[in-house]
Write a protein that holds these residues in place. Structure first.
Motif, PDB file in Angstrom:
ATOM      1  N   ARG A 317     -40.855  54.343 -62.241  1.00  0.00           N
ATOM      2  CA  ARG A 317     -40.751  53.733 -63.566  1.00  0.00           C
ATOM      3  C   ARG A 317     -41.053  54.782 -64.634  1.00  0.00           C
ATOM      4  N   GLY A 318     -40.140  54.967 -65.558  1.00  0.00           N
ATOM      5  CA  GLY A 318     -40.305  55.964 -66.613  1.00  0.00           C
ATOM      6  C   GLY A 318     -39.766  57.332 -66.240  1.00  0.00           C
ATOM      7  N   VAL A 319     -39.264  57.491 -65.003  1.00  0.00           N
ATOM      8  CA  VAL A 319     -38.720  58.770 -64.545  1.00  0.00           C
ATOM      9  C   VAL A 319     -37.200  58.693 -64.555  1.00  0.00           C
ATOM     10  N   LYS A 320     -36.547  59.670 -65.153  1.00  0.00           N
ATOM     11  CA  LYS A 320     -35.090  59.720 -65.170  1.00  0.00           C
ATOM     12  C   LYS A 320     -34.602  60.260 -63.823  1.00  0.00           C
ATOM     13  N   VAL A 321     -33.865  59.433 -63.085  1.00  0.00           N
ATOM     14  CA  VAL A 321     -33.373  59.817 -61.761  1.00  0.00           C
ATOM     15  C   VAL A 321     -31.865  60.016 -61.832  1.00  0.00           C
ATOM     16  N   ALA A 349     -43.082  63.498 -56.025  1.00  0.00           N
ATOM     17  CA  ALA A 349     -42.652  64.043 -57.321  1.00  0.00           C
ATOM     18  C   ALA A 349     -43.148  63.159 -58.458  1.00  0.00           C
ATOM     19  N   ALA A 350     -42.984  61.833 -58.307  1.00  0.00           N
ATOM     20  CA  ALA A 350     -43.416  60.912 -59.372  1.00  0.00           C
ATOM     21  C   ALA A 350     -44.916  60.993 -59.600  1.00  0.00           C
ATOM     22  N   LEU A 351     -45.691  61.045 -58.516  1.00  0.00           N
ATOM     23  CA  LEU A 351     -47.141  61.111 -58.647  1.00  0.00           C
ATOM     24  C   LEU A 351     -47.570  62.408 -59.327  1.00  0.00           C
ATOM     25  N   ALA A 352     -46.957  63.543 -58.912  1.00  0.00           N
ATOM     26  CA  ALA A 352     -47.321  64.829 -59.499  1.00  0.00           C
ATOM     27  C   ALA A 352     -47.018  64.869 -60.989  1.00  0.00           C
ATOM     28  N   MET A 353     -45.848  64.335 -61.387  1.00  0.00           N
ATOM     29  CA  MET A 353     -45.490  64.350 -62.810  1.00  0.00           C
ATOM     30  C   MET A 353     -46.373  63.415 -63.618  1.00  0.00           C
ATOM     31  N   ARG A 354     -46.697  62.248 -63.039  1.00  0.00           N
ATOM     32  CA  ARG A 354     -47.563  61.311 -63.747  1.00  0.00           C
ATOM     33  C   ARG A 354     -48.974  61.890 -63.901  1.00  0.00           C
ATOM     34  N   HIS A 375     -26.123  69.387 -47.384  1.00  0.00           N
ATOM     35  CA  HIS A 375     -27.338  70.000 -47.940  1.00  0.00           C
ATOM     36  C   HIS A 375     -27.822  69.175 -49.134  1.00  0.00           C
ATOM     37  N   VAL A 376     -29.089  68.804 -49.087  1.00  0.00           N
ATOM     38  CA  VAL A 376     -29.695  67.940 -50.105  1.00  0.00           C
ATOM     39  C   VAL A 376     -30.837  68.688 -50.768  1.00  0.00           C
ATOM     40  N   ARG A 377     -30.871  68.623 -52.106  1.00  0.00           N
ATOM     41  CA  ARG A 377     -31.949  69.269 -52.858  1.00  0.00           C
ATOM     42  C   ARG A 377     -32.501  68.275 -53.872  1.00  0.00           C
ATOM     43  N   VAL A 378     -33.791  67.987 -53.772  1.00  0.00           N
ATOM     44  CA  VAL A 378     -34.467  67.064 -54.686  1.00  0.00           C
ATOM     45  C   VAL A 378     -35.413  67.891 -55.554  1.00  0.00           C
ATOM     46  N   GLN A 379     -35.101  67.948 -56.866  1.00  0.00           N
ATOM     47  CA  GLN A 379     -35.884  68.808 -57.776  1.00  0.00           C
ATOM     48  C   GLN A 379     -36.429  67.986 -58.928  1.00  0.00           C
ATOM     49  N   ASP A 380     -37.699  68.244 -59.277  1.00  0.00           N
ATOM     50  CA  ASP A 380     -38.308  67.577 -60.421  1.00  0.00           C
ATOM     51  C   ASP A 380     -38.721  68.605 -61.458  1.00  0.00           C
ATOM     52  N   ASN A 381     -39.039  68.150 -62.659  1.00  0.00           N
ATOM     53  CA  ASN A 381     -39.480  69.058 -63.728  1.00  0.00           C
ATOM     54  C   ASN A 381     -40.980  68.936 -63.972  1.00  0.00           C
ATOM     55  N   GLY A 382     -41.702  68.682 -62.875  1.00  0.00           N
ATOM     56  CA  GLY A 382     -43.145  68.493 -62.971  1.00  0.00           C
ATOM     57  C   GLY A 382     -43.937  69.786 -62.991  1.00  0.00           C
ATOM     58  N   PRO A 383     -45.214  69.720 -62.620  1.00  0.00           N
ATOM     59  CA  PRO A 383     -46.102  70.889 -62.738  1.00  0.00           C
ATOM     60  C   PRO A 383     -45.866  71.961 -61.689  1.00  0.00           C
ATOM     61  N   GLY A 384     -45.056  71.670 -60.666  1.00  0.00           N
ATOM     62  CA  GLY A 384     -44.824  72.662 -59.614  1.00  0.00           C
ATOM     63  C   GLY A 384     -45.966  72.708 -58.610  1.00  0.00           C
ATOM     64  N   GLY A 432     -45.859  75.337 -62.797  1.00  0.00           N
ATOM     65  CA  GLY A 432     -45.887  74.949 -64.194  1.00  0.00           C
ATOM     66  C   GLY A 432     -44.549  74.497 -64.733  1.00  0.00           C
ATOM     67  N   LYS A 433     -43.452  74.617 -63.927  1.00  0.00           N
ATOM     68  CA  LYS A 433     -42.115  74.285 -64.435  1.00  0.00           C
ATOM     69  C   LYS A 433     -41.358  73.299 -63.553  1.00  0.00           C
ATOM     70  N   TRP A 434     -41.312  73.555 -62.240  1.00  0.00           N
ATOM     71  CA  TRP A 434     -40.535  72.667 -61.372  1.00  0.00           C
ATOM     72  C   TRP A 434     -40.931  72.857 -59.917  1.00  0.00           C
ATOM     73  N   ALA A 435     -40.530  71.877 -59.113  1.00  0.00           N
ATOM     74  CA  ALA A 435     -40.686  71.954 -57.659  1.00  0.00           C
ATOM     75  C   ALA A 435     -39.438  71.342 -57.039  1.00  0.00           C
ATOM     76  N   ALA A 436     -39.029  71.859 -55.889  1.00  0.00           N
ATOM     77  CA  ALA A 436     -37.824  71.360 -55.231  1.00  0.00           C
ATOM     78  C   ALA A 436     -38.013  71.371 -53.723  1.00  0.00           C
ATOM     79  N   PHE A 437     -37.463  70.364 -53.058  1.00  0.00           N
ATOM     80  CA  PHE A 437     -37.456  70.287 -51.602  1.00  0.00           C
ATOM     81  C   PHE A 437     -36.003  70.144 -51.149  1.00  0.00           C
ATOM     82  N   SER A 438     -35.642  70.941 -50.158  1.00  0.00           N
ATOM     83  CA  SER A 438     -34.260  70.944 -49.667  1.00  0.00           C
ATOM     84  C   SER A 438     -34.240  70.717 -48.178  1.00  0.00           C
TER      85      SER A 438
END
Length: 445
Positions: A317-321, A349-354, A375-384, A432-438
């Protein structure tokens, strides 16, 4: 085998070097004490040479003391062996001189030469050939001392007996040195073997912890499966009844004539349908066929992605997916397990960003076919992820969450799931910028 032997010798040489340094320092101090204590022998045996011998003993003690200072200094550590041989030879030279100016071959001081030879073989960590070489130099000094005496080798009986004793001392010291070397080397090898066994035990413990985590997760999955089955049984009937009632109500003239009422009924219908989706997704996520092969079922990855987003809707909730995927996403594998992986990635990802208070939190999923794998890559713009934690995120029971908010099993289980599908789950981050799991999954042929 050769590599392991080289490792043994390198460890042996490293430890032996440190032991030589400590032994040389202790031996030098002991030598100073013994050399000066010999003043009592001079007084009892050769009182006429007492002053002369005292000056010699004092000079030798000072020289040994200077070498000791070099051994204490950092620069002298590189020359431990030559410095040790130097201070060991100083008493031998002094004793040889005393023999030459006293009784020659019959001088009782030859016993001092034997004492130093034994000390080198027993107490000092010298090499075999160094011990033999030191003994040979000592014997040469004895021969020179006897020849320098006015009577020369006239007392050949004393010379022969003393020579034999010196040779015996050299031989005994060589045997002691050889056995000490072998014993020390075997000790190092034993320590390495113990260290290797400890590493193997640590690896076994890590595997056991991993298995323990997977078993715990399987128990949780089984419990969720039982709950889901019960929910389906208990919820589906009233939900279907409500849907039928809503459909009937929508057909009533009052609903068709009242747009506001019709809109409310449509909203209620969509809510009931959402309940059906959630319960169905929960069953798909939790249900695992016993003994089934992981790669045995084709499924649409897009459908699994939708299910995982619905199941984590309250956390997102509140996260742009957003997503970027091809038209064909048919893969082969365990749909329930893959949904579990996606749920874990979205939840983390949601918990880290919140927790970090990320502005405009967003998660973007990129999906591409590379040859026969998706190949799947899930990336967020959280704290890394901090660099010191990046290599540990897949370890069982490792977590950066607060106590009580997680066991640290999610990513380790996800890693094992993707590994069973012939792929690999890996993490990337810019702190400090992003984290991604592939990860990647096989195409369904």
């Amino acid at each position: 085998m050769l590599k392991r032997t080289a490792s043994h010798y390198s460890r042996y040489e490293a430890e032996l070097g440190e032991f030589r340094l400590l032994s040389s320092r202790a031996g030098a101090l002991t030598a100073i004490v013994l050399v000066m204590a010999g003043v009592g022998l001079d007084y009892g045996i050769y009182p006429g040479h007492q002053l002369q011998f005292f000056v010699a003993r004092l000079l030798v003690s000072v020289l040994i003391g200077l070498i000791f200072l070099l051994l204490v200094n950092q620069a002298g550590r590189r020359f431990v062996l030559p410095l040790t041989l130097a201070w060991l030879l100083l008493p031998q030279i002094m004793i040889a001189w005393m023999i030459a100016i006293t009784d020659g071959a019959s001088s009782i001081y030859y016993a001092g030469l034997n004492l130093v030879i034994f000390a080198v073989g027993i107490a000092m960590p010298m090499g075999l050939w160094q011990t033999v070489g030191f003994g040979a130099v000592t014997y040469l000094l004895y021969v020179i001392a006897c020849l320098a005496h006015p009577e020369g080798l006239a007392q050949h009986d004393h010379f022969i007996v003393n020579s034999l004793f010196i040779v015996f001392s050299i031989a005994a010291s060589a045997v002691y040195t050889f056995m000490n070397e072998r014993g020390h080397f075997h000790l190092i090898r034993l320590k390495e073997e113990v260290a290797r066994k400890n590493e193997e035990l640590a690896d076994i413990n890590r595997r056991l912890a991993d298995i323990k985590g997977q078993m715990l997760q399987q128990e949780k999955m089984a419990a969720i499966g039982t709950l889901a089955a019960g929910l389906l049984h208990e919820v589906n009937n009233p939900v279907n009844f409500c849907l039928m009632a809503i459909e009937v109500a929508l057909e009533e003239p009052q609903a068709k004539e009242n747009p506001s009422l019709e809109e409310c009924l449509v909203d209620a219908k969509q809510g009931m349908q959402r309940i059906q989706h959630i319960v169905s997704d929960l069953k798909t996520f939790a249900y695992r066929k016993p003994g089934a092969e992981v790669e045995g079922t084709p499924f649409l990855f897009e459908k699994a992605l939708d299910s995982s987003i619905r199941l984590t809707a309250h956390e997102l909730r509140g996260v742009k997916v957003t997503r970027d995927l091809p038209d064909d996403t048919l893969v082969l594998g365990d749909e329930a397990a893959v949904i579990g992986v996606l749920i874990n990635l979205f939840s983390n990802a949601a918990l880290a960003m919140r927790k970090a208070g990320t502005q405009a939190p967003a998660i973007h999923t990129t999906i591409r076919w590379v040859e026969s794998r998706l190949h799947v890559r899930v990336q967020d713009n959280g704290p890394g992820i901090a660099s010191e934690n990046l290599a540990r995120v897949f370890e069982p029971f490792f977590t950066t969450r607060d106590v009580g908010q997680g066991l640290g099993l999610g990513l380790s289980i996800s890693y094992a799931v993707i590994e069973r599908h012939g792929g690999q789950l890996f993490a990337e981050s810019e702190f400090g910028k992003w984290a991604a799991f592939s990860f990647d999954l096989p195409r369904a042929e």
